[in-house]
Design an enzyme around this catalytic site. Structure first.
Site, PDB file in Angstrom:
ATOM      1  N   GLN A 158     -15.205  -5.243  23.471  1.00  9.40           N
ATOM      2  CA  GLN A 158     -16.293  -6.051  23.323  1.00  9.40           C
ATOM      3  C   GLN A 158     -15.689  -7.497  23.517  1.00  9.40           C
ATOM      4  OE1 GLN A 158     -19.642  -4.601  20.970  1.00  9.40           O
ATOM      5  NE2 GLN A 158     -17.690  -3.486  20.048  1.00  9.40           N
ATOM      6  N   GLU A 180      -0.919  -6.314  -2.517  1.00  7.60           N
ATOM      7  CA  GLU A 180      -2.092  -5.728  -3.319  1.00  7.60           C
ATOM      8  C   GLU A 180      -1.532  -5.298  -4.760  1.00  7.60           C
ATOM      9  OE1 GLU A 180      -4.036  -2.260  -1.292  1.00  7.60           O
ATOM     10  OE2 GLU A 180      -5.046  -1.835  -3.023  1.00  7.60           O
ATOM     11  N   VAL A 184       0.738  -3.990   6.430  1.00  8.89           N
ATOM     12  CA  VAL A 184       0.341  -2.345   6.362  1.00  8.89           C
ATOM     13  C   VAL A 184      -0.821  -2.379   5.432  1.00  8.89           C
ATOM     14  CG1 VAL A 184       2.466  -1.554   6.777  1.00  8.89           C
ATOM     15  CG2 VAL A 184       1.931  -1.989   4.460  1.00  8.89           C
ATOM     16  N   THR A 185      -1.756  -1.329   5.543  1.00  8.29           N
ATOM     17  CA  THR A 185      -1.699  -0.630   6.525  1.00  8.29           C
ATOM     18  C   THR A 185      -2.807  -1.038   7.672  1.00  8.29           C
ATOM     19  OG1 THR A 185      -3.538   0.867   5.624  1.00  8.29           O
ATOM     20  CG2 THR A 185      -1.328   1.437   5.228  1.00  8.29           C
ATOM     21  N   LYS A 233      -3.365 -10.056  -4.414  1.00  8.46           N
ATOM     22  CA  LYS A 233      -4.975  -9.587  -4.203  1.00  8.46           C
ATOM     23  C   LYS A 233      -5.314  -8.337  -4.716  1.00  8.46           C
ATOM     24  CE  LYS A 233      -4.334  -7.680   0.458  1.00  8.46           C
ATOM     25  NZ  LYS A 233      -4.364  -6.260   0.017  1.00  8.46           N
ATOM     26  N   LYS A 293      -8.681  -4.863  -0.752  1.00  3.90           N
ATOM     27  CA  LYS A 293      -8.122  -4.495   0.401  1.00  3.90           C
ATOM     28  C   LYS A 293      -8.140  -5.987   1.350  1.00  3.90           C
ATOM     29  CE  LYS A 293      -8.032  -0.031  -0.617  1.00  3.90           C
ATOM     30  NZ  LYS A 293      -7.013   0.159  -1.394  1.00  3.90           N
ATOM     31  N   CYS A 302      -5.737  -2.715   4.685  1.00  4.29           N
ATOM     32  CA  CYS A 302      -5.733  -3.790   4.429  1.00  4.29           C
ATOM     33  C   CYS A 302      -5.779  -5.069   5.577  1.00  4.29           C
ATOM     34  CB  CYS A 302      -4.465  -4.033   3.141  1.00  4.29           C
ATOM     35  SG  CYS A 302      -4.946  -3.316   1.799  1.00  4.29           S
ATOM     36  N   ASP A 343       0.669  -7.135   2.575  1.00  6.95           N
ATOM     37  CA  ASP A 343       1.045  -6.054   1.887  1.00  6.95           C
ATOM     38  C   ASP A 343       2.453  -5.262   2.182  1.00  6.95           C
ATOM     39  OD1 ASP A 343      -1.191  -6.819   0.649  1.00  6.95           O
ATOM     40  OD2 ASP A 343      -2.585  -4.931   0.928  1.00  6.95           O
TER      41      ASP A 343
HETATM   42  C1  C5J Z   1      -3.150  -1.557   2.035  1.00  7.29           C
HETATM   43  C2  C5J Z   1      -3.911   0.504   0.943  1.00  7.29           C
HETATM   44  N1  C5J Z   1      -2.516  -2.295   1.846  1.00  7.29           N
HETATM   45  N2  C5J Z   1      -4.001   1.347   2.135  1.00  7.29           N
HETATM   46  N3  C5J Z   1      -3.465  -0.590   1.011  1.00  7.29           N
HETATM   47  O1  C5J Z   1      -3.464  -1.029   3.196  1.00  7.29           O
HETATM   48  O2  C5J Z   1      -4.388   1.133  -0.015  1.00  7.29           O
END
Ligand code: C5J
Length: 225
Positions: free
Chosen positions: A209, A79, A164-165, A136, A139, A169, A31
């Protein structure tokens, strides 16, 4: 599937070395689109300071150059939603109090709509021929897409990620991939969040972990590999 042809390579990472082969590993940039990185897009409409994401662009470009030089498969995700919003559930469309909702007109076209100027990957990371561009609606990059089939067709078993972020996502995609059996490495400088503390927490929880979600590496250690 056999791995006899190519030697196993290693990247210094946390919680331990990340093994990969050039022919079974893909770079996924999540994204890196104008909607999230530039003023006037979805990220800003949610009240975020989009300049916080700009710091990931140059490292992501270096990572992309490295993957291309290795001949690795590259996957760029966006996205995005269909113009009629039939793939956008009301729970997503109506949530929160954004200044512009998904589908509303903005300075870069309709917010988060496929094919609009704001939905394009930023110029520094523009896809080239042979790279997968994946739209897509969710997320996670595996939700309601053909990603899994595309990776299986190419015998991809490991993913190196940026984008990002970090905590939305990127992490969602990494967890989806983890559950499907992929080894995943997130490159620290090539990912960013509107909330630096969330980025830090995400990196920590991935490697906790014994690497419960995967691996994290510094960009320099990837470029050295
Ligand atoms: C992504 C969002 N790409 N933060 N989307 O992380 O809405």
């Amino acid at each position: 599937m056999t791995h006899d042809a190519a030697p196993e390579l290693r990247i210094a990472a946390s919680p331990g070395p990340f093994g990969y082969r050039r022919d079974d590993t893909a770079l996924m940039l999540i994204d890196m689109q104008r909607d999230f990185l530039e003023p006037g897009g979805f990220g800003e409409s949610l009240g975020n300071d989009v300049s916080l994401l700009a710091r990931a662009v140059e490292p992501a470009a270096r990572l992309l150059g490295w993957a291309r030089a290795q001949g690795m498969l590259v996957v760029h995700t966006r996205e995005s939603h269909l113009p009629n919003l039939s793939d956008c559930p009301p729970a997503k469309l109506l949530r929160g109090e954004p200044s512009r909702r998904i589908g509303d007109p903005g300075p870069m076209g309709r917010i988060l709509i496929r094919g609009e100027p704001g939905n394009a990957i930023v110029e520094a990371l523009a896809p080239v021929d042979g790279e997968i561009q994946l739209d897509k609606p969710g997320k996670g990059a595996f939700h309601a897409t053909q990603l899994e089939q595309q990776l299986v067709q190419r015998n991809i078993r490991r993913l190196i990620l940026g984008g990002v972020t970090t905590e939305v996502c990127v992490q969602t995609t990494m967890r989806e991939a983890n559950d499907r059996g992929y080894d995943c490495l997130l490159v620290e400088e090539a990912t960013a969040s509107y909330f630096p503390a969330f980025k830090r927490a995400t990196l920590d929880m991935i490697v906790a972990q014994g690497g419960i979600v995967g691996w994290v590496a510094k960009l320099e250690d990837v470029l050295r590999a």
